[in-house]
Design a protein around this motif. Sequence first.
Motif, PDB file in Angstrom:
ATOM      1  N   HIS A 106       0.818  -1.210   0.000  1.00 48.20           N
ATOM      2  CA  HIS A 106       0.000   0.000   0.000  1.00 48.20           C
ATOM      3  C   HIS A 106       0.852   1.260   0.000  1.00 48.20           C
ATOM      4  O   HIS A 106       0.400   2.323  -0.410  1.00 48.20           O
ATOM      5  CB  HIS A 106      -0.947   0.007   1.205  1.00 48.20           C
ATOM      6  N   ALA A 110       2.642  -0.203  -5.582  1.00 48.46           N
ATOM      7  CA  ALA A 110       1.246  -0.295  -6.013  1.00 48.46           C
ATOM      8  C   ALA A 110       0.386   0.861  -5.524  1.00 48.46           C
ATOM      9  O   ALA A 110      -0.832   0.826  -5.670  1.00 48.46           O
ATOM     10  CB  ALA A 110       0.654  -1.617  -5.543  1.00 48.46           C
ATOM     11  N   LYS A 112      -0.417   3.664  -6.660  1.00 49.25           N
ATOM     12  CA  LYS A 112      -1.275   4.314  -7.658  1.00 49.25           C
ATOM     13  C   LYS A 112      -2.555   3.525  -7.912  1.00 49.25           C
ATOM     14  O   LYS A 112      -3.466   4.032  -8.560  1.00 49.25           O
ATOM     15  CB  LYS A 112      -0.504   4.522  -8.952  1.00 49.25           C
ATOM     16  N   MET A 113      -2.650   2.316  -7.408  1.00 50.75           N
ATOM     17  CA  MET A 113      -3.848   1.492  -7.604  1.00 50.75           C
ATOM     18  C   MET A 113      -4.971   1.840  -6.637  1.00 50.75           C
ATOM     19  O   MET A 113      -6.077   1.347  -6.767  1.00 50.75           O
ATOM     20  CB  MET A 113      -3.498   0.009  -7.467  1.00 50.75           C
ATOM     21  N   HIS A 114      -4.691   2.683  -5.652  1.00 53.56           N
ATOM     22  CA  HIS A 114      -5.718   3.061  -4.686  1.00 53.56           C
ATOM     23  C   HIS A 114      -6.672   4.098  -5.277  1.00 53.56           C
ATOM     24  O   HIS A 114      -6.398   4.712  -6.302  1.00 53.56           O
ATOM     25  CB  HIS A 114      -5.067   3.624  -3.419  1.00 53.56           C
ATOM     26  N   THR A 115      -7.750   4.321  -4.572  1.00 50.79           N
ATOM     27  CA  THR A 115      -8.724   5.302  -5.025  1.00 50.79           C
ATOM     28  C   THR A 115      -8.137   6.710  -4.937  1.00 50.79           C
ATOM     29  O   THR A 115      -7.185   6.961  -4.195  1.00 50.79           O
ATOM     30  CB  THR A 115      -9.990   5.259  -4.144  1.00 50.79           C
ATOM     31  N   ASN A 119      -5.244   8.524  -2.627  1.00 52.37           N
ATOM     32  CA  ASN A 119      -4.058   9.040  -3.317  1.00 52.37           C
ATOM     33  C   ASN A 119      -3.991  10.555  -3.424  1.00 52.37           C
ATOM     34  O   ASN A 119      -2.967  11.085  -3.844  1.00 52.37           O
ATOM     35  CB  ASN A 119      -3.982   8.456  -4.726  1.00 52.37           C
ATOM     36  N   GLN A 171       4.388   6.800 -15.736  1.00 48.47           N
ATOM     37  CA  GLN A 171       3.231   6.700 -14.847  1.00 48.47           C
ATOM     38  C   GLN A 171       3.325   7.686 -13.691  1.00 48.47           C
ATOM     39  O   GLN A 171       2.352   7.932 -12.991  1.00 48.47           O
ATOM     40  CB  GLN A 171       3.041   5.266 -14.332  1.00 48.47           C
TER      41      GLN A 171
END
Length: 192
Positions: A106, A110, A112-115, A119, A171
């Motif tokens: 977290h 990874a 950037k994969m959170h909501t 973020n 990214q």
Amino acid sequence: KIGNISNKGEMDKETEGSNFLKTLFLDDDKRDLYVQTWGGTNTTARALKSIEDQYKNTDQWETIRKKVSDKLVLYIILDQDDSYNKYIAKNWPDIRIINDQSNFWHFAYAWKMHTEKVNSKLHGEWNFKNIKDGHGKLLSMYALMGDGNIIKGELPEEQRGTDAYLKKNPQYNKYDFISEGDSPSFFYLINN
């Protein structure tokens, strides 16, 4: 202190780091001692093995073993060598273990994969305004993506403060958060 770093999982040799831990493990401070292991547990395992080697065949062994086991809390991030499973778990089964196999991600690669709600404070614009710019010397040194900070000892291809890193990793934007995968072990110590 430098610990057992010659090889992944190496715990054969006593090191400055393992001897330092051994001293802490055996002191008379009754408080819990949190040992944070971010790469592997081999330096911790060597400290425990040194204690075992010194006391196992003595009348003090059970008392020492209980004292150390009652005191230690090992916080393991991704258990990156086999010294925990091969030595600590088998020989020191009463030590409290927090084996963090998921929180790491977290705060690491990874994130950037959170909501966006999670973020919103990790993106460059917020970081620059609220952390990097005009908040004192310490925060001006806080490393963010493409901010120009070069971290001594870091591999050239991992210098995330460079424009070259941003070009190879589109990214990310300038001043975005740089992953801090080991932060969960520190956050665990904060009374929230």
